[in-house]
Design a protein around this motif. Structure first.
Motif, PDB file in Angstrom:
ATOM      1  N   MET A 150       0.816  -1.210   0.000  1.00  0.00           N
ATOM      2  CA  MET A 150       0.000   0.000   0.000  1.00  0.00           C
ATOM      3  C   MET A 150       0.855   1.268   0.000  1.00  0.00           C
ATOM      4  SD  MET A 150      -3.169  -1.044   2.505  1.00  0.00           S
ATOM      5  CE  MET A 150      -3.959   0.559   2.292  1.00  0.00           C
ATOM      6  N   LYS A 151       2.091   1.144   0.493  1.00  0.00           N
ATOM      7  CA  LYS A 151       3.015   2.272   0.479  1.00  0.00           C
ATOM      8  C   LYS A 151       3.798   2.337  -0.838  1.00  0.00           C
ATOM      9  CE  LYS A 151       5.350   3.032   4.315  1.00  0.00           C
ATOM     10  NZ  LYS A 151       6.194   2.769   5.508  1.00  0.00           N
ATOM     11  N   SER A 152       3.485   1.421  -1.762  1.00  0.00           N
ATOM     12  CA  SER A 152       4.189   1.298  -3.042  1.00  0.00           C
ATOM     13  C   SER A 152       5.667   0.982  -2.862  1.00  0.00           C
ATOM     14  CB  SER A 152       4.027   2.576  -3.885  1.00  0.00           C
ATOM     15  OG  SER A 152       2.680   2.761  -4.266  1.00  0.00           O
ATOM     16  N   ASP A 153       6.004   0.387  -1.736  1.00  0.00           N
ATOM     17  CA  ASP A 153       7.368  -0.063  -1.482  1.00  0.00           C
ATOM     18  C   ASP A 153       7.430  -1.530  -1.889  1.00  0.00           C
ATOM     19  OD1 ASP A 153       9.901  -0.640  -0.580  1.00  0.00           O
ATOM     20  OD2 ASP A 153       9.680   0.428   1.328  1.00  0.00           O
ATOM     21  N   PHE A 154       7.481  -1.753  -3.210  1.00  0.00           N
ATOM     22  CA  PHE A 154       7.309  -3.099  -3.732  1.00  0.00           C
ATOM     23  C   PHE A 154       8.485  -4.016  -3.411  1.00  0.00           C
ATOM     24  CE2 PHE A 154       4.637  -0.798  -7.077  1.00  0.00           C
ATOM     25  CZ  PHE A 154       3.501  -0.927  -6.317  1.00  0.00           C
ATOM     26  N   SER A 155       9.686  -3.481  -3.317  1.00  0.00           N
ATOM     27  CA  SER A 155      10.840  -4.310  -2.995  1.00  0.00           C
ATOM     28  C   SER A 155      10.691  -4.953  -1.616  1.00  0.00           C
ATOM     29  CB  SER A 155      12.118  -3.467  -3.054  1.00  0.00           C
ATOM     30  OG  SER A 155      13.243  -4.260  -2.750  1.00  0.00           O
ATOM     31  N   LYS A 156      10.303  -4.159  -0.622  1.00  0.00           N
ATOM     32  CA  LYS A 156      10.119  -4.697   0.728  1.00  0.00           C
ATOM     33  C   LYS A 156       8.894  -5.605   0.788  1.00  0.00           C
ATOM     34  CE  LYS A 156      12.448  -1.009   3.294  1.00  0.00           C
ATOM     35  NZ  LYS A 156      12.303   0.063   4.304  1.00  0.00           N
ATOM     36  N   SER A 157       7.863  -5.260   0.032  1.00  0.00           N
ATOM     37  CA  SER A 157       6.681  -6.109  -0.006  1.00  0.00           C
ATOM     38  C   SER A 157       7.035  -7.493  -0.553  1.00  0.00           C
ATOM     39  CB  SER A 157       5.588  -5.462  -0.860  1.00  0.00           C
ATOM     40  OG  SER A 157       4.407  -6.245  -0.839  1.00  0.00           O
ATOM     41  N   LEU A 158       7.832  -7.519  -1.614  1.00  0.00           N
ATOM     42  CA  LEU A 158       8.244  -8.792  -2.201  1.00  0.00           C
ATOM     43  C   LEU A 158       9.068  -9.628  -1.224  1.00  0.00           C
ATOM     44  CD1 LEU A 158       9.145  -7.590  -5.787  1.00  0.00           C
ATOM     45  CD2 LEU A 158       7.377  -9.248  -5.214  1.00  0.00           C
ATOM     46  N   ALA A 159       9.915  -8.979  -0.453  1.00  0.00           N
ATOM     47  CA  ALA A 159      10.725  -9.712   0.527  1.00  0.00           C
ATOM     48  C   ALA A 159       9.839 -10.379   1.575  1.00  0.00           C
ATOM     49  CB  ALA A 159      11.717  -8.760   1.195  1.00  0.00           C
ATOM     50  N   ASP A 160       8.798  -9.671   2.020  1.00  0.00           N
ATOM     51  CA  ASP A 160       7.891 -10.253   3.019  1.00  0.00           C
ATOM     52  C   ASP A 160       6.981 -11.308   2.398  1.00  0.00           C
ATOM     53  OD1 ASP A 160       9.010  -8.738   4.978  1.00  0.00           O
ATOM     54  OD2 ASP A 160       7.237  -7.528   5.415  1.00  0.00           O
ATOM     55  N   ILE A 161       6.619 -11.128   1.138  1.00  0.00           N
ATOM     56  CA  ILE A 161       5.847 -12.157   0.433  1.00  0.00           C
ATOM     57  C   ILE A 161       6.660 -13.444   0.327  1.00  0.00           C
ATOM     58  CG2 ILE A 161       4.995 -12.833  -1.855  1.00  0.00           C
ATOM     59  CD1 ILE A 161       3.982  -9.943  -2.166  1.00  0.00           C
ATOM     60  N   GLU A 162       7.939 -13.291   0.030  1.00  0.00           N
ATOM     61  CA  GLU A 162       8.814 -14.464  -0.062  1.00  0.00           C
ATOM     62  C   GLU A 162       8.849 -15.214   1.261  1.00  0.00           C
ATOM     63  OE1 GLU A 162      13.440 -15.622  -1.181  1.00  0.00           O
ATOM     64  OE2 GLU A 162      12.877 -13.531  -0.845  1.00  0.00           O
ATOM     65  N   ARG A 163       8.953 -14.469   2.349  1.00  0.00           N
ATOM     66  CA  ARG A 163       8.984 -15.098   3.667  1.00  0.00           C
ATOM     67  C   ARG A 163       7.653 -15.801   3.960  1.00  0.00           C
ATOM     68  NH1 ARG A 163      12.738 -17.214   7.003  1.00  0.00           N
ATOM     69  NH2 ARG A 163      12.052 -17.131   9.170  1.00  0.00           N
ATOM     70  N   THR A 164       6.543 -15.154   3.589  1.00  0.00           N
ATOM     71  CA  THR A 164       5.227 -15.754   3.787  1.00  0.00           C
ATOM     72  C   THR A 164       5.120 -17.089   3.058  1.00  0.00           C
ATOM     73  OG1 THR A 164       4.215 -13.548   3.933  1.00  0.00           O
ATOM     74  CG2 THR A 164       2.738 -15.409   3.511  1.00  0.00           C
ATOM     75  N   LEU A 165       5.538 -17.105   1.798  1.00  0.00           N
ATOM     76  CA  LEU A 165       5.408 -18.308   0.984  1.00  0.00           C
ATOM     77  C   LEU A 165       6.387 -19.401   1.407  1.00  0.00           C
ATOM     78  CD1 LEU A 165       4.840 -16.664  -2.511  1.00  0.00           C
ATOM     79  CD2 LEU A 165       3.150 -17.813  -1.059  1.00  0.00           C
ATOM     80  N   ALA A 166       7.497 -19.009   2.004  1.00  0.00           N
ATOM     81  CA  ALA A 166       8.417 -20.011   2.542  1.00  0.00           C
ATOM     82  C   ALA A 166       7.774 -20.747   3.710  1.00  0.00           C
ATOM     83  CB  ALA A 166       9.717 -19.346   2.983  1.00  0.00           C
ATOM     84  N   LEU A 167       6.955 -20.034   4.471  1.00  0.00           N
ATOM     85  CA  LEU A 167       6.274 -20.622   5.626  1.00  0.00           C
ATOM     86  C   LEU A 167       4.976 -21.322   5.240  1.00  0.00           C
ATOM     87  CD1 LEU A 167       6.828 -17.659   8.102  1.00  0.00           C
ATOM     88  CD2 LEU A 167       7.862 -19.927   8.296  1.00  0.00           C
ATOM     89  N   GLU A 168       4.245 -20.757   4.251  1.00  0.00           N
ATOM     90  CA  GLU A 168       2.980 -21.331   3.795  1.00  0.00           C
ATOM     91  C   GLU A 168       2.888 -21.159   2.279  1.00  0.00           C
ATOM     92  OE1 GLU A 168       0.621 -23.215   2.881  1.00  0.00           O
ATOM     93  OE2 GLU A 168      -0.166 -23.200   4.941  1.00  0.00           O
TER      94      GLU A 168
END
Length: 246
Positions: free
Chosen positions: A172-190
């Protein structure tokens, strides 16, 4: 509230940069190398909370609000969604039920059951922080939401929904690089987290990676057949790809 978050951050020694070890998902590395967002033009939509299939809050009593059955005769048992049941609920079976859903309504109800389980961190403190972060997101107080979620991912690094929610804030902050990093962590867990996959696909489209986005949306839809934004994205991307081939 911000003083409370600040003190928690100090007590747990949170730093602004977190490095994670190897073991990345195969379709993410090229995306994460992107540091700048291309000029998308005036027609590009502003990032919105509605873009992502995120369940923000579970008011008291909501666990049983979907009704006794999901339309297929499958009874939704509240004890499987709360307390100790949340730790032992057969998620694999719920995902099988979701994949086999017939119709949008049935898929939505079955998906909701999974989302309720995803929200159970096992910690009263983390659950409280998540609820407050959800409220902050709904009020578009992104600074407070991020502060709260920084604490969540520090207290509960194995809690996938904490990372997913913070990815939503960065999106939502258009900080896509950080969003992608957290998405990667999410998908690693689930890996079956369709909301994280949907967010990944949306960002890939914004970065002009349409082929990757199409693959990602197809994966999300195979998990949650009622995911409307994935269906619409696939239709658009397939038409665009067909036009390019011609």
């Amino acid at each position: 509230m911000r003083l409370f978050v600040f003190l928690l951050l100090l007590s747990f020694g949170l730093t602004s940069g977190m490095a994670w070890s190897a073991g990345r998902l195969s379709f993410l590395p090229v995306v994460l190398q992107v540091q700048t967002v291309p000029d998308l033009g005036p027609e590009a939509d502003i990032p919105s909370l509605d873009d992502l299939d995120t369940l923000l809050d579970t008011p008291e009593g909501e666990e049983g609000s979907e009704g006794a059955e999901d339309g297929s005769g499958v009874t939704v048992l509240e004890e499987n969604l709360t307390g100790e049941g949340a730790k032992t609920a057969p998620l694999d079976g719920l995902f099988d039920d979701l994949a086999a859903a017939e119709g949008e309504t049935q898929a939505r109800i079955r998906a909701h059951r999974i989302q309720l389980l995803w929200l159970r961190s096992g910690s009263d403190t983390v659950d409280l922080l998540m609820r407050r972060a959800g409220t902050a997101l709904q009020q578009e107080d992104l600074i407070l939401a991020q502060d709260l979620l920084d604490v969540v991912v520090t207290l509960a690094p194995e809690f996938a929904e904490g990372w997913n929610r913070r990815a939503t804030v960065f999106y939502m902050k258009s900080d896509f690089s950080k969003s992608l990093a957290d998405i990667e962590r999410t998908l690693a867990l689930e890996p079956r987290h369709w909301g994280a996959l949907s967010g990944l696909g949306i960002i890939q489209r914004r970065l002009g990676q349409d082929k990757r986005a199409l693959e990602t949306f197809r994966r999300a839809l195979s998990i949650h057949p009622g995911l409307e934004n994935a269906s619409e994205a696939i239709e658009t991307l397939e038409k665009d790809a067909a036009g390019e081939a011609i």
